[in-house]
Each structure stands twice: as structure tokens, then as C-alpha cells.
Design an enzyme around this catalytic site. Structure first.
Site, short mmCIF file in Angstrom:
data_model
loop_
_atom_site.label_atom_id
_atom_site.label_comp_id
_atom_site.label_asym_id
_atom_site.label_seq_id
_atom_site.Cartn_x
_atom_site.Cartn_y
_atom_site.Cartn_z
CB SER A 80 -89.34 -4.94 -40.79
OG SER A 80 -88.46 -6.02 -40.94
CE1 TYR A 117 -90.31 -6.05 -35.58
CE2 TYR A 117 -89.61 -7.16 -37.59
CZ TYR A 117 -89.56 -6.06 -36.75
OH TYR A 117 -88.78 -4.99 -37.07
N1 LIG Z 1 -82.76 -2.39 -36.40
C1 LIG Z 1 -83.17 -3.13 -37.42
O1 LIG Z 1 -82.43 -3.94 -38.00
C2 LIG Z 1 -84.56 -2.95 -37.95
C3 LIG Z 1 -84.91 -3.59 -39.13
C4 LIG Z 1 -86.20 -3.47 -39.61
C5 LIG Z 1 -87.11 -2.66 -38.91
N2 LIG Z 1 -86.75 -2.05 -37.75
C6 LIG Z 1 -87.75 -1.25 -37.05
O2 LIG Z 1 -87.23 0.01 -36.75
C7 LIG Z 1 -87.74 0.48 -35.51
C8 LIG Z 1 -86.61 0.86 -34.57
O3 LIG Z 1 -85.75 -0.26 -34.44
P1 LIG Z 1 -84.57 -0.29 -33.36
O4 LIG Z 1 -83.55 -1.20 -33.91
O5 LIG Z 1 -84.23 1.08 -32.97
O6 LIG Z 1 -85.32 -1.06 -32.15
P2 LIG Z 1 -85.07 -0.90 -30.57
O7 LIG Z 1 -85.57 -2.16 -29.96
O8 LIG Z 1 -83.68 -0.47 -30.29
O9 LIG Z 1 -86.04 0.32 -30.18
C9 LIG Z 1 -87.42 0.17 -30.12
C10 LIG Z 1 -87.92 1.00 -28.97
O10 LIG Z 1 -89.35 0.89 -28.91
C11 LIG Z 1 -89.71 0.94 -27.56
N3 LIG Z 1 -91.05 0.35 -27.34
C12 LIG Z 1 -91.42 -0.94 -27.50
N4 LIG Z 1 -92.69 -1.10 -27.10
C13 LIG Z 1 -93.13 0.11 -26.71
C14 LIG Z 1 -94.36 0.58 -26.17
N5 LIG Z 1 -95.39 -0.25 -25.95
N6 LIG Z 1 -94.48 1.90 -25.86
C15 LIG Z 1 -93.43 2.74 -26.06
N7 LIG Z 1 -92.26 2.35 -26.55
C16 LIG Z 1 -92.10 1.05 -26.86
C17 LIG Z 1 -88.64 0.14 -26.84
O11 LIG Z 1 -88.61 0.47 -25.47
C18 LIG Z 1 -87.39 0.53 -27.62
O12 LIG Z 1 -86.68 1.55 -26.96
C19 LIG Z 1 -88.63 -0.61 -34.98
O13 LIG Z 1 -89.96 -0.35 -35.35
C20 LIG Z 1 -88.14 -1.83 -35.71
O14 LIG Z 1 -89.15 -2.82 -35.83
C21 LIG Z 1 -85.50 -2.16 -37.27
#
Ligand SMILES: NC(=O)c1ccc[n+]([C@@H]2O[C@H](COP(=O)([O-])OP(=O)(O)OC[C@H]3O[C@@H](n4cnc5c(N)ncnc54)[C@H](O)[C@@H]3O)[C@@H](O)[C@H]2O)c1
Ligand SMILES: NC(=O)c1ccc[n+]([C@@H]2O[C@H](COP(=O)([O-])OP(=O)(O)OC[C@H]3O[C@@H](n4cnc5c(N)ncnc54)[C@H](O)[C@@H]3O)[C@@H](O)[C@H]2O)c1
Lengths: 318, 318
Positions: free
Chosen positions: A120, A144
Site C-alpha cells: 500500500s 498497517y
Molecule cells: N482497497 C484499498 O484502497 C487498498 C489500498 C491499498 C492496499 N490495499 C490492500 O489490498 C488488499 C485487498 O484489499 P481490499 O480492499 O480487498 O480489502 P478487504 O478488507 O475487502 O479484503 C481483505 C480480506 O482479507 C481477509 N483476511 C483478513 N485477515 C485474514 C486472515 N487472518 N486469514 C484469511 N483472510 C483474512 C478478510 O476477511 C477480507 O475478506 C489488502 O491487502 C489491502 O491491504 C487495499
């Protein structure tokens, strides 16, 4: 090619799964797709899919997930910023330790697999130059971002040693996130577009002048897939990539919404400053040099109006 | 003030202990000094000292070491670069996990304690600008540097959250290391001075033109102590400090030795290129902007001849 997606019940994970089933890995077909999350990801009518419930913080989870046939692992599972800030242990376990276990499983079972890690822009923060480039230091101001930066270092070292073929992609803030709000501190960046378009009021916790570094879900999913395809030798000595994004202020975002959807929709946005959120958001980077990523073949959205239009066309339930 | 030193049987740890007993923490007296290492550090005739044998990779070690009265923890225990490169698990346990356990113990028992972490210029590597500054990214090319960079991130996050008052000091390569050679890849930077002065042959595994970023043991120990004293507010948003150093090529070092000790001594140096070592050494930074560190009150050696003279005066057994 056998592909694994973690966080597959999440927002980006489920879109990524759809895209992999539809179009594969650019020129390579996906023959087997393992989708996993804490709860079993929604079933899909495709014989290539296996859906698995696994908590990746459990010691045996990574081993159950990874086998010798894995060609690509997309590791998207994570606890979002607000939650990791509220519960330090929980965040470190899910965001650091689970990634480390997965990397160990890849190392011992599928060391040539591509390991695409969703990092991120939150790895940046504190002090940075007006435009961030590939030699700008990380200085996370959240737990984070700290965990993401630590994982990037692991992904690099595992790749350098030949334990995995890693690629850490630093995602801009994704907007417009479909569905419901989440606990990310940048959740409002989707909320102020999504909620009004769905006839609901939305609170913006930062000032109109606040700028953000943004990507659409379509573009970022395309880029996450491209990260698995890009040639390792083109990455050089560092496996972390600043994915392309665009800079827009909240004011710009509101104007784009106004021109696509009109005044009545925009009137549903209320500004109510929240110091906790604003402090973290102002620490995030707002301008990053896209040139390395574009040279590597990653894509960028043309402007924020296009992002609003795409949400209205594909995601808006009427 | 109660002070803890880990790695206290090591080269810098034992010098640090001596200096703390002699001169304290600049204006603050040391009233209790806990010295620990895998094997009990050498006994000292001072009632303030307790010597403890503790392997910091054992789960209970940190808890045994840290109590509510600790005012400063100097964490110097580490597995050196060559060894961490040869044995990945061993290195990660000692260099990453042990630091994490110590930080946890500080958090729960002495969150206001200063936690001084001995990091290294080996966090840099790969690509960097001609002169490294405070916004230059880390890009370690060893597992040792990777673990150090990961610990810096933890030290920062623990400090930001108020779990500890951390300071991560990036040590230049220390020369002249007294005693015997160790498994650091930069071991030759001391060996080519120390061995000839002791009438022994020494092998230099890199080219004469190879430049290094160096500090004397005296200066670095003084700087490690200063890191515990410097005001937290002066450190701003990032607790990692590039300690001052000086740049000298192997040729410069040999010239300094020649002018201090003569041709016969220099004739004991043999050049025998070692690709494994040279590759890692060429990835290390050679020029770092000292200005922030000097402004924070850290010291720098005047030149390499002064370093050679100081070794001859204080360490050379005749
Ligand atoms: N959406 C954004 O703006 C954004 C920006 C930067 C980075 N990211 C990164 O992209 C990735 C996906 O983001 P997203 O928006 O889809 O997030 P999200 O929260 O919708 O999905 C993350 C998923 O990870 C699962 N998870 C968390 N802990 C877990 C564990 N211990 N075991 C198994 N599963 C687990 C959750 O249940 C969830 O379904 C993440 O790594 C996030 O940090 C997202
Ligand atoms: N000397 C240098 O050139 C240099 C340069 C940069 C950074 N550093 C860092 O400075 C610190 C001190 O360096 P040094 O030259 O004195 O190293 P050293 O090897 O002489 O001493 C390190 C000590 O740590 C101890 N140790 C290792 N693993 C341990 C464990 N699991 N539990 C308890 N003790 C353990 C060792 O027994 C050893 O006595 C280290 O952290 C090193 O990485 C040194």
C-alpha cells in the site's frame, strides 16, 4: 496454471477472482483457482474453482494452502488500516506473521511461484519529497503501513535468495469501492461517491483541499495481475512497485461527481472533520512518479470522472 | 539510571559497557548495569554490574531481562552478516524475532525506556543516489540488512504508539575492530589494519579502489550512548539515524597504515579477490550525508589516519 488468491472474499480479491476466471493471466490460462478467506468465499459456477475457509494466522493454514503445483499466489488477505491501528497484535498477526508463513510455505513447496503481495502507499508517510519516486524511503505512520513495509522487505529477500519470485505492489487508495464501507481510514474516498449515488448521505471527515492518490478497482485488478506476469529481470534489485495512480483533491472528486450525476446527488455529502482520520490521511502520499510502473507495462486511469462513470456503469445498483 | 546492554560479550557491547561504567550516559549516572549475551559476559569489578547468560531467541529471555526500572536498553546482540546469509532461519530468529520480543517486553514493562537499536548501513543497497540522505530508501541486499530494516520499522512504530522510546542507529562499518576477525563480510576492513600491525599477514578480498563508509569504535560507542540521550522531539517522525562516518577506499586505508606504521607492516597485506564478499561489499553505501546526525549532536572521526593511530595507542598489544 494453478493460482491462489487470499482475501478472496474481500473487495479486491473477489474482483480479482472474477477477472482471472474470465481473462486469465494475460497470455496464460488459469486452470485451477484456489480462493481462500477467513470465511469460505462465495461459490462460483466454475469447475476450476475451489473455495477454502482458512484463517491465515493459524500455524497450519499456509501449509494447507500452498502445494508444489502453485504457479502464482496473490496475497491480498489483510486487516485494514483502521483495525490494525485499533488492535496492534491482531494487525501484526494478520498483516506480518501470516505473510511470513505464506512465504515460508512457498519457499519450501513452490519456490518458483510468483508471489504477488498487495502492499500500500501507506508505507510512505511522515517526511517525503513533493513527488515520491523509486528511491524514496518508506516512513509509515500506521501499524498497517509498518507491517506492509516489513512484508515488502521479506518479499525482496525471499526473491533475492530464490525462495520465491516475489512482487510487492503498492496500491493507491482504491475508489470507488463497491458495496459497503470498511474500516480503512480512507473509506470516505469511496463513500463520498458511492453513498450519494445510492441516494444516501455520506460524511467526509477531511477537508475539501485534501488530496489523495487514487486508482479505480478495474485498473488496480488489472495491475495486480500484470505484476504476476512482468519479467523478474525487469524489476532489478527491488521487488516493490509503486502502482500508477492519479492525484485528486476531495474538491476535484466532488466536482467530477457533480458533472456526472448532478447537484442533488452532491448535496448528500456532508463535511464533518474527524481529527483521528484526518491526521492519518494527511500523512499519506499524494503524488508518486508513475514512470517506472508505466515502463513495466502497468496501467493508469485517465481521470477521476472516468472512475465515477465506470462505477455508475458497472457497480451502481438501480 | 538502570541500563541494559545486549550483545555485551561482543566487540561493541563490551566497549559500550566499559564506557557506561566510566562516564555514564553523558549527564546521567548509571546506577545499575545489566550485561547479557549468549554466554555470560566477562565479569567486571563493579558492584553496579550484573552479568547474565541469556539466549534472546528463547521465548522467556526478554521477559527475564526487562523490568519496570529499566531506563535504557542498548540492543546490540545480533548475528553478523556472513552468518545470517549462510543460515537464513538462524539470522531471522536472532536479528528479527529477538528484537521483536525485546520490544514487546519494553512495551509491557517499561514503555518510557529508551530503546537504542544497533542497525547498520547494510539496510541500504541495490540502487541508491551518489550521496545517501535521510529520505533515501532502504534496499538491503543481505538477509542481515533485511532484518535490520524490519526492526527499524518496528522501533518506529513502537515509538509512534508510545510502546517504547526507540532510536535505531545505523552504524557504519567499524574499523579497527580489536581482537580477532568475525564473520561479518566487512571483517577485512579491520583485518587489513589489525593483522599487519600485529605482525600477521592479512587477506583483502576486495579491490584497492573499493570505498567504504567507516567509523572508529570509540566514536561509534560515543554515538550509541548519545542516541539514548538525544531528545525524542528532535528526531521527528522517524527514529532511524544515519550515524556519521567517513568515506575511505582500501587504498586510502593502506596509505594511512603506511604513514603511521611503515612499509614493512603494509607488506603483510595480500590482495586475493573473493567474489562472494566483493559482491556484497559493492552493494553497501559509501557516502552518506552526515548533516542531520551532526545537528543532533553525534560525532565523527576526523580521518582514517586518526583511526589507525587510536587503534595503535589503545588496542595494540605490544
Ligand atoms: N482497497 C484499498 O484502497 C487498498 C489500498 C491499498 C492496499 N490495499 C490492500 O489490498 C488488499 C485487498 O484489499 P481490499 O480492499 O480487498 O480489502 P478487504 O478488507 O475487502 O479484503 C481483505 C480480506 O482479507 C481477509 N483476511 C483478513 N485477515 C485474514 C486472515 N487472518 N486469514 C484469511 N483472510 C483474512 C478478510 O476477511 C477480507 O475478506 C489488502 O491487502 C489491502 O491491504 C487495499
Ligand atoms: N561492528 C560493525 O562493523 C557493525 C556495523 C554495523 C552494525 N553493527 C551492529 O552493532 C551490533 C554490535 O556489533 P559487534 O561488532 O559488537 O558484533 P559482535 O558479533 O562482536 O557482538 C554481537 C553479540 O551478540 C550476541 N548474540 C547474538 N545472538 C544472540 C542471541 N540470540 N542472544 C543473545 N546474544 C546474542 C553474540 O554472542 C555477540 O557477543 C550488532 O547489532 C551489529 O549488527 C556492527
Amino acid at each position: 496454471m494453478k493460482v491462489v488468491v487470499t482475501g478472496a472474499a474481500g473487495f479486491l480479491g473477489s474482483r480479482l477472482a472474477d477477472e482471472l476466471l474470465l481473462n486469465g493471466l494475460e497470455k496464460t490460462k488459469v486452470t485451477e483457482l484456489i480462493l481462500t478467506d477467513v470465511q469460505t468465499p462465495p461459490a462460483r459456477q466454475d469447475p476450476r474453482v475451489t473455495a477454502l475457509a482458512l484463517n491465515l494466522t493459524e500455524p497450519t493454514a499456509a501449509d494447507k494452502l500452498i502445494d508444489e503445483k502453485c504457479g502464482v499466489v496473490f496475497h491480498l488477505a489483510a486487516v485494514v488500516s483502521g483495525q490494525a491501528e485499533a488492535d496492534f497484535e491482531f494487525g501484526m498477526k494478520a498483516n506480518l506473521d501470516a505473510t511470513r508463513s505464506l512465504l515460508e510455505a512457498v519457499r519450501h513447496k513452490a519456490p518458483t511461484a510468483k508471489f504477488v503481495f498487495a502492499s500500500s502507499v501507506a508505507v510512505f508517510g511522515g517526511d517525503f519529497p513533493p513527488v515520491i519516486d523509486d528511491l524514496t524511503c518508506v516512513m509509515p505512520q500506521t501499524s498497517y503501513g509498518t507491517a506492509k513495509a516489513m512484508c515488502e522487505l521479506l518479499v525482496n529477500d525471499y526473491s533475492r535468495r530464490g525462495f520465491a519470485d516475489g512482487r510487492a505492489v503498492r496500491l493507491p487508495t482504491v475508489s470507488v469501492r463497491a458495496g459497503v464501507a470498511n474500516a480503512a481510514v480512507t473509506s470516505f474516498a469511496s463513500g463520498i461517491i458511492r453513498e450519494p449515488l445510492n441516494g444516501k448521505e455520506s460524511i467526509c471527515p477531511v477537508k475539501k483541499e485534501q488530496e489523495l492518490w487514487l486508482t479505480s478497482p478495474e485498473t488496480v485488478v488489472k495491475n495486480i495481475i500484470h505484476a504476476a506476469v512482468v519479467d523478474a529481470s525487469a524489476l532489478g534489485k527491488w521487488r516493490a512497485i509503486n502502482l500508477p495512480g492519479l492525484c485528486a483533491s476531495v474538491g476535484d472528486m466532488v466536482s467530477a461527481l457533480r458533472s456526472e450525476a448532478g447537484d442533488d446527488v452532491v448535496s448528500l455529502i456532508r463535511f464533518k472533520y474527524d481529527e483521528f482520520i484526518a491526521k492519518i490521511v494527511t500523512s499519506l502520499p499524494i503524488r508518486i512518479d508513475n514512470s517506472r510502473a508505466l515502463k513495466l507495462g502497468f496501467s493508469v486511469d485517465p481521470n477521476f470522472s472516468a472512475i465515477v462513470r465506470s462505477y455508475m456503469k458497472y457497480d451502481l445498483k438501480k
